[in-house]
Design a protein around this motif. Sequence first.
Motif, PDB file in Angstrom:
ATOM      1  N   LYS A 154       0.821  -1.215   0.000  1.00 38.05           N
ATOM      2  CA  LYS A 154       0.000   0.000   0.000  1.00 38.05           C
ATOM      3  C   LYS A 154       0.853   1.262   0.000  1.00 38.05           C
ATOM      4  O   LYS A 154       0.319   2.374  -0.059  1.00 38.05           O
ATOM      5  N   HIS A 155       2.178   1.090   0.093  1.00 38.42           N
ATOM      6  CA  HIS A 155       3.116   2.221   0.042  1.00 38.42           C
ATOM      7  C   HIS A 155       2.749   3.276   1.094  1.00 38.42           C
ATOM      8  O   HIS A 155       2.547   4.453   0.787  1.00 38.42           O
ATOM      9  N   GLY A 175      -1.134   5.676  -3.192  1.00 33.43           N
ATOM     10  CA  GLY A 175      -0.625   4.934  -4.342  1.00 33.43           C
ATOM     11  C   GLY A 175       0.873   5.087  -4.475  1.00 33.43           C
ATOM     12  O   GLY A 175       1.502   5.948  -3.866  1.00 33.43           O
ATOM     13  N   LYS A 176       1.449   4.220  -5.298  1.00 34.23           N
ATOM     14  CA  LYS A 176       2.891   4.255  -5.544  1.00 34.23           C
ATOM     15  C   LYS A 176       3.242   5.455  -6.393  1.00 34.23           C
ATOM     16  O   LYS A 176       2.606   5.710  -7.416  1.00 34.23           O
ATOM     17  N   GLY A 177       4.257   6.213  -5.977  1.00 36.82           N
ATOM     18  CA  GLY A 177       4.682   7.357  -6.771  1.00 36.82           C
ATOM     19  C   GLY A 177       5.750   8.157  -6.054  1.00 36.82           C
ATOM     20  O   GLY A 177       6.183   7.796  -4.963  1.00 36.82           O
ATOM     21  N   LEU A 183       4.708   7.380  -1.507  1.00 36.36           N
ATOM     22  CA  LEU A 183       5.926   6.623  -1.251  1.00 36.36           C
ATOM     23  C   LEU A 183       6.019   5.530  -2.307  1.00 36.36           C
ATOM     24  O   LEU A 183       5.028   5.201  -2.957  1.00 36.36           O
ATOM     25  N   ASN A 184       7.211   4.982  -2.457  1.00 34.08           N
ATOM     26  CA  ASN A 184       7.412   3.891  -3.402  1.00 34.08           C
ATOM     27  C   ASN A 184       8.296   2.845  -2.714  1.00 34.08           C
ATOM     28  O   ASN A 184       9.502   2.989  -2.647  1.00 34.08           O
ATOM     29  N   TRP A 185       7.600   1.838  -2.167  1.00 35.38           N
ATOM     30  CA  TRP A 185       8.259   0.757  -1.457  1.00 35.38           C
ATOM     31  C   TRP A 185       8.953   1.276  -0.185  1.00 35.38           C
ATOM     32  O   TRP A 185      10.172   1.202  -0.048  1.00 35.38           O
ATOM     33  N   PRO A 186       8.180   1.797   0.760  1.00 36.06           N
ATOM     34  CA  PRO A 186       8.788   2.251   2.020  1.00 36.06           C
ATOM     35  C   PRO A 186       9.282   1.056   2.830  1.00 36.06           C
ATOM     36  O   PRO A 186       8.541   0.113   3.058  1.00 36.06           O
ATOM     37  N   SER A 200      12.413   5.680   4.945  1.00 36.91           N
ATOM     38  CA  SER A 200      13.338   5.262   3.903  1.00 36.91           C
ATOM     39  C   SER A 200      12.518   4.857   2.678  1.00 36.91           C
ATOM     40  O   SER A 200      11.966   3.760   2.627  1.00 36.91           O
ATOM     41  N   ASP A 201      12.398   5.775   1.740  1.00 34.84           N
ATOM     42  CA  ASP A 201      11.532   5.624   0.570  1.00 34.84           C
ATOM     43  C   ASP A 201      12.353   4.961  -0.534  1.00 34.84           C
ATOM     44  O   ASP A 201      12.868   5.606  -1.435  1.00 34.84           O
ATOM     45  N   ASN A 202      12.442   3.629  -0.429  1.00 31.53           N
ATOM     46  CA  ASN A 202      13.464   2.839  -1.100  1.00 31.53           C
ATOM     47  C   ASN A 202      13.533   3.058  -2.606  1.00 31.53           C
ATOM     48  O   ASN A 202      14.588   3.391  -3.153  1.00 31.53           O
ATOM     49  N   ASN A 203      12.425   2.864  -3.305  1.00 33.84           N
ATOM     50  CA  ASN A 203      12.460   2.949  -4.768  1.00 33.84           C
ATOM     51  C   ASN A 203      12.480   4.377  -5.295  1.00 33.84           C
ATOM     52  O   ASN A 203      12.690   4.592  -6.491  1.00 33.84           O
TER      53      ASN A 203
END
Length: 314
Positions: A154-155, A175-177, A183-186, A200-203
């Motif tokens: 769910k990011h 949403g992912k963004g 966030l994108n893969w937190p 840490s917003d990995n992606n």
Amino acid sequence: MNTHETRRNNNDSIVYTKWVQNGVTIAGGNGGGGATNQLSIPHGLFVDDDQTVVIADYDNHRIVQWKSGDTTNGQVVAGGKGLGNGLNQLQYPTDVLIDKETNSLIICDQGNQRVVWWSRRSITTQGEILIGNIACFGLTMDEQRYLYVSDVEKHEVRRYQLGEKNGTLIAGGNGKGDGLRQLNWPRYFFVDRQQNVYVSDNNNHRVTKCNKGAKEGIVVAGGQGNGNALTQLYYPEGIFVDTLGTLYVADSWNDRVIRWTQGDKKQGTVIVGGNGSGAGANQFNSPRCLSFDQHGSLYVVDAGNHRVQRFSIE
């Protein structure tokens, strides 16, 4: 001896101190495997007041505890019964913390999409589910005993009162963004005493700070695409923030720990590592998580080398 400099004040925050650049292996370091002297792709860790280290031993589906001074063998304290979804089993755990008030572990059982509670008493042979149906990755608890959990599907990051099932959205959830509300893969995150959350917003190759009650985050490190410049991060993982707001990041694909001082959004400073991927005492292979003990020593989970390294203040 090559060291980097930072600081330290009376609150145990770290300001102008020097860390030795060669780490000492305090857990694992005997190749990847399931013996008591081994780890396999370790992820999250928690350092207790007595320097006992509890580690999410990801590929061994277990939580292991290594006591200070005993660098030979760890003790399995949860899971270790093979991969599975039984209450006595874990599946790819990614993070763990010690809840001192109940003398228990709270574990992100990532492969089973659940957060589990596990007593530290020696008679305990299984855990109980605190939160189900959650693609958890990182977790932490604040001083008010609220539990925070990141959800990589769910990011988002949510805050829970213990026993609560739905929680309150704290960061992301749109949403992912790469927008400031997204966030994108937190992965991992840190909650300070004011309940501000650093993620840490990995992606997105960045760390964002979500002030308590704010609708969107602020980029406090990285966000300049992936790369190895001091302005960049490359799949950041574990983070730590001291009482002055100094941010420390396990910069995974750059094999380094990098520090951002508060207000300095332009670039960070390498604290340890940054010497290429490798198994040397001054190298990492995909560092995952980090923490500090009460003496200011830095602990880094060196996942690709199946070990935990401690870097002492010089």
